[in-house]
Design an enzyme around this catalytic site. Sequence first.
Site, PDB file in Angstrom:
ATOM      1  N   HIS A 102      33.343 -25.943  17.145  1.00  0.00           N
ATOM      2  CA  HIS A 102      33.299 -24.890  18.160  1.00  0.00           C
ATOM      3  C   HIS A 102      32.094 -23.973  18.013  1.00  0.00           C
ATOM      4  O   HIS A 102      32.032 -22.912  18.618  1.00  0.00           O
ATOM      5  CB  HIS A 102      34.590 -24.060  18.133  1.00  0.00           C
ATOM      6  N   ILE A 109      29.328 -19.560  20.160  1.00  0.00           N
ATOM      7  CA  ILE A 109      30.668 -19.837  19.649  1.00  0.00           C
ATOM      8  C   ILE A 109      31.616 -20.024  20.826  1.00  0.00           C
ATOM      9  O   ILE A 109      31.707 -19.160  21.702  1.00  0.00           O
ATOM     10  CB  ILE A 109      31.177 -18.669  18.771  1.00  0.00           C
ATOM     11  N   CYS A 110      32.313 -21.140  20.847  1.00  0.00           N
ATOM     12  CA  CYS A 110      33.315 -21.398  21.886  1.00  0.00           C
ATOM     13  C   CYS A 110      34.656 -20.867  21.361  1.00  0.00           C
ATOM     14  O   CYS A 110      35.374 -21.555  20.641  1.00  0.00           O
ATOM     15  CB  CYS A 110      33.388 -22.896  22.188  1.00  0.00           C
ATOM     16  N   LEU A 111      34.937 -19.608  21.697  1.00  0.00           N
ATOM     17  CA  LEU A 111      36.152 -18.932  21.232  1.00  0.00           C
ATOM     18  C   LEU A 111      36.605 -17.986  22.332  1.00  0.00           C
ATOM     19  O   LEU A 111      35.863 -17.076  22.730  1.00  0.00           O
ATOM     20  CB  LEU A 111      35.855 -18.171  19.931  1.00  0.00           C
TER      21      LEU A 111
END
Length: 171
Positions: A102, A109-111
């Site tokens: 992620h 950041i894929c969050l």
Amino acid sequence: MSSGGGSGPPRAAALPTAKTLSPVARRRLGKELDEWLSAEPPVPGMSVSATERLDLWMVMVTGAENTVFANEEYVLRFSFPADYPIEPPEVIFVHPTPRHPHVYTNGHICLNVLYDGWSPALTVTSVCLSILSMLSSATAKGQPPDNDAYVRNCHGRSPKATRWMFHDDKV
């Protein structure tokens, strides 16, 4: 850097900003930074380095014991918008980035909590806990499957300009 006669870190309220923060943002960030600069930072394995600007923080991250990132050190850059906490901060890993499904090699950041899942009730502490949890739950190191295409097409844009697809809550 000193805040006058003392030898400790500067108080958050005394730090300048490069962009104009709203009074609400200044108060909120001052309170949060004072918490982080205290003798015991709120997130184990993380600390804020000396900052010269209230709207830009560098957070040192040490991977938790017994994880694939144990004892590895990374840096997060928090860039706060003028209307924080209504709008989320931009948070990216500074190079080198962790090899995580992620985390893109450009630091994005894929969050969810950094984008669609943001709430003004969230804080730097809660974001850091989410990132530490994300890193700690990884069972193996690796890049996102679309890393190369994403980084090539990103052209230096903010991760907040990306339409993220949150389809995986496991790593």
